[in-house]
Write an enzyme that holds these catalytic residues in place. Structure first.
Site, mmCIF file in Angstrom:
data_model
loop_
_atom_site.group_PDB
_atom_site.id
_atom_site.type_symbol
_atom_site.label_atom_id
_atom_site.label_comp_id
_atom_site.label_asym_id
_atom_site.label_seq_id
_atom_site.Cartn_x
_atom_site.Cartn_y
_atom_site.Cartn_z
ATOM 1 N N ASP A 196 0.859 -1.180 0.000
ATOM 2 C CA ASP A 196 0.000 0.000 0.000
ATOM 3 C C ASP A 196 0.892 1.225 0.000
ATOM 4 O O ASP A 196 1.649 1.450 0.945
ATOM 5 C CB ASP A 196 -0.910 -0.001 1.231
ATOM 6 C CG ASP A 196 -1.844 1.195 1.234
ATOM 7 O OD1 ASP A 196 -2.752 1.227 0.390
ATOM 8 O OD2 ASP A 196 -1.648 2.100 2.057
ATOM 9 N N GLU B 29 -2.059 -1.219 -5.711
ATOM 10 C CA GLU B 29 -3.323 -0.558 -5.981
ATOM 11 C C GLU B 29 -3.203 0.232 -7.284
ATOM 12 O O GLU B 29 -2.139 0.746 -7.598
ATOM 13 C CB GLU B 29 -3.601 0.409 -4.835
ATOM 14 C CG GLU B 29 -5.023 0.722 -4.636
ATOM 15 C CD GLU B 29 -5.213 1.467 -3.319
ATOM 16 O OE1 GLU B 29 -6.355 1.740 -2.975
ATOM 17 O OE2 GLU B 29 -4.204 1.760 -2.645
ATOM 18 N N CYS C 143 -12.504 -5.290 5.155
ATOM 19 C CA CYS C 143 -11.827 -5.940 6.266
ATOM 20 C C CYS C 143 -10.966 -7.065 5.710
ATOM 21 O O CYS C 143 -11.457 -7.921 4.975
ATOM 22 C CB CYS C 143 -12.851 -6.501 7.246
ATOM 23 S SG CYS C 143 -12.075 -7.544 8.493
ATOM 24 N N CYS D 261 -12.329 -10.661 7.444
ATOM 25 C CA CYS D 261 -13.563 -11.363 7.094
ATOM 26 C C CYS D 261 -14.128 -10.913 5.744
ATOM 27 O O CYS D 261 -15.024 -11.544 5.204
ATOM 28 C CB CYS D 261 -14.624 -11.160 8.180
ATOM 29 S SG CYS D 261 -15.281 -9.492 8.237
ATOM 30 N N CYS E 45 -13.066 -3.457 12.221
ATOM 31 C CA CYS E 45 -14.179 -4.111 11.539
ATOM 32 C C CYS E 45 -15.376 -4.193 12.473
ATOM 33 O O CYS E 45 -15.253 -4.574 13.632
ATOM 34 C CB CYS E 45 -13.763 -5.502 11.080
ATOM 35 S SG CYS E 45 -15.096 -6.350 10.214
ATOM 36 N N CYS F 210 -16.301 -8.492 12.532
ATOM 37 C CA CYS F 210 -15.502 -9.499 13.232
ATOM 38 C C CYS F 210 -14.584 -8.883 14.288
ATOM 39 O O CYS F 210 -13.911 -9.600 15.020
ATOM 40 C CB CYS F 210 -14.679 -10.325 12.247
ATOM 41 S SG CYS F 210 -13.329 -9.414 11.507
ATOM 42 N N ASP G 225 -3.351 1.460 6.676
ATOM 43 C CA ASP G 225 -2.530 1.084 5.531
ATOM 44 C C ASP G 225 -2.188 -0.403 5.559
ATOM 45 O O ASP G 225 -2.111 -1.055 4.527
ATOM 46 C CB ASP G 225 -1.237 1.912 5.515
ATOM 47 C CG ASP G 225 -1.526 3.390 5.388
ATOM 48 O OD1 ASP G 225 -2.625 3.728 4.902
ATOM 49 O OD2 ASP G 225 -0.671 4.202 5.776
HETATM 50 ZN ZN LIG Z 1 -13.972 -8.237 9.620
#
Ligand SMILES: [Zn+2]
Length: 399
Positions: free
Chosen positions: A186, A270, A323, A326, A342, A345, A352
């Site tokens: 990143d 990216e 996330c 998950c 998140c 989860c 980053d």
């Molecule tokens: Zn998550």
């Protein structure tokens, strides 16, 4: 594979004077040929049977009048004038193929350079020195690092230092077996890059470190009378500072991209909309400083060298908002929020770092699909509202 290798030169005063003269010859030849091209092109409008101008015909035209009109061109290598016109031909070709702008006249002191092609052994290298036509052996700061045929050399001036950019047609770079499999990278503003393994590559931030000196040099220049000898000196000092900053930045980028391409088989990055981001004035300085474009360019060609694969995430992939544990996607994540948490989860990571982990998943999943198996986990590419600056649509297309 063609590689350009740029090496600083250590010319004597006499050699530097010769370089300056060769650059002058190249510039005059280029400008003469451009004017002549335009003249012949205009003449063809009235008389369509006339041949179209080309770099080949213009080189012949120049040779015919050289002894009469430009006798001083014989003081330097004939390559200087010839290669300048060849470059003009390339510039026109780029323009016709819509890859470049219309060629412009060159000005003294701006991008001074001349070239020599190596068709008949015009130049050669031997360790830390290079033999150029007419002037002979010149010391280089380092030896050419690639083996292969030397095709062309461009000698250029940058902030009053001389450099040779040597084009090598390399017969093969030693293959590297990358010890590790996948990584996500990143690119950042405060750090140069955050890796998915939790490491940071700190940026050199040359602008910040040298900003003070830069400001002082700028101020000193502003106080000088325009056109005076002292203003020339101040300008030169400022130019050297700018060149130094550029070199520090480039060095950091080169080290980071080489390390990545030699260590990892698949690198997920990216697809940054750099142009869209540069329009944001606050981010623009940091982005240009960080050299996002240059990072990707270097990574891609080095990956080709060493047999790594660069996997570029889809422009709209919400790398920051997904996330990495998950896969659930947040609707909103402000740029100021440096920690990702998140809601589903409870996974917590640096913003980053989370993005880098998502990019690693993309790199890993592309490996699976390349082997003919089904795409697994990282298939999720949910469409979410574009809220982040990073994902601004860009009508100009991919840069
Ligand atoms: Zn998550």
């Amino acid at each position: 594979m063609l590689i350009a290798h740029k090496i600083a030169l250590d010319p004597t005063n006499m050699q530097a004077t010769y370089f300056a003269r060769a650059c002058g010859t190249a510039r005059v030849a280029y400008n003469w040929a451009l004017a002549e091209w335009q003249r012949q092109h205009a003449a063809r409008k009235a008389e369509p049977t006339l041949p179209a101008p080309s770099d080949v015909s213009l080189r012949r035209n120049l040779n015919a009048i050289k002894r009469e009109q430009f006798p001083w061109m014989f003081d330097v290598t004939k390559c200087a004038a010839q290669e300048a016109i060849i470059d003009l031909g390339s510039a026109f070709r780029a323009f016709f193929e819509k890859r470049g702008r219309y060629p412009r006249f060159k000005r003294k002191g701006i991008h001074d350079s001349f070239c020599a092609a190596n068709e008949t052994g015009t130049f050669r290298c031997d360790g830390e020195r290079i033999k150029l036509p007419v002037i002979g052996w010149i010391r280089m700061r380092e030896a050419v690092r690639f083996s292969g045929k030397l095709k062309r050399v461009t000698v250029s001036r940058e902030a009053n230092r001389w450099f040779a950019s040597i084009m090598v047609d390399t017969d093969g770079i030693e293959p590297v077996v990358q010890p590790l499999d996948c990584i996500g990278v990143d690119l950042g503003i405060t750090t140069l890059a955050t890796l998915s393994n939790g490491m940071d590559i700190p940026g050199p931030k040359p602008h910040k470190a040298l900003l003070k000196r830069l400001r002082r040099a700028n101020k000193a220049l502003a106080r000088k009378r325009r056109g005076s000898r002292n203003s020339v000196k101040a300008k030169r000092r400022l130019g050297r500072l700018h060149a130094r900053i550029g070199h520090i930045r480039k060095d950091a980028l080169h080290k980071a991209t080489t390390m990545l391409a030699k260590t990892y088989r698949r690198i997920g990055i990216e697809d940054l909309n750099v142009r869209g981001m540069s329009r944001n004035r606050c981010l623009a300085r940091a982005i240009l400083d960080g050299g996002f474009f240059e990072f990707r360019r270097q990574l891609e060609y080095k990956a080709r060298f060493y047999g790594a694969t660069v996997v570029v995430a889809d422009r709209w992939f919400p790398s920051s908002k997904t996330c990495s544990c998950c896969g659930s996607v947040k609707a909103e994540l402000a740029l100021s929020q440096r920690v990702f948490q998140c809601d589903d989860c409870g996974f917590v990571a640096g913003r980053d770092h989370n993005a880098a982990r998502n990019l690693e998943h993309i790199a890993a999943s592309s490996a699976v699909s390349a082997c003919g198996e089904t795409r697994s986990g990282a298939e999720h590419k949910p469409r979410v509202k574009r809220a982040s600056k990073k994902q601004e649509p860009n009508s100009e297309g991919v840069a």
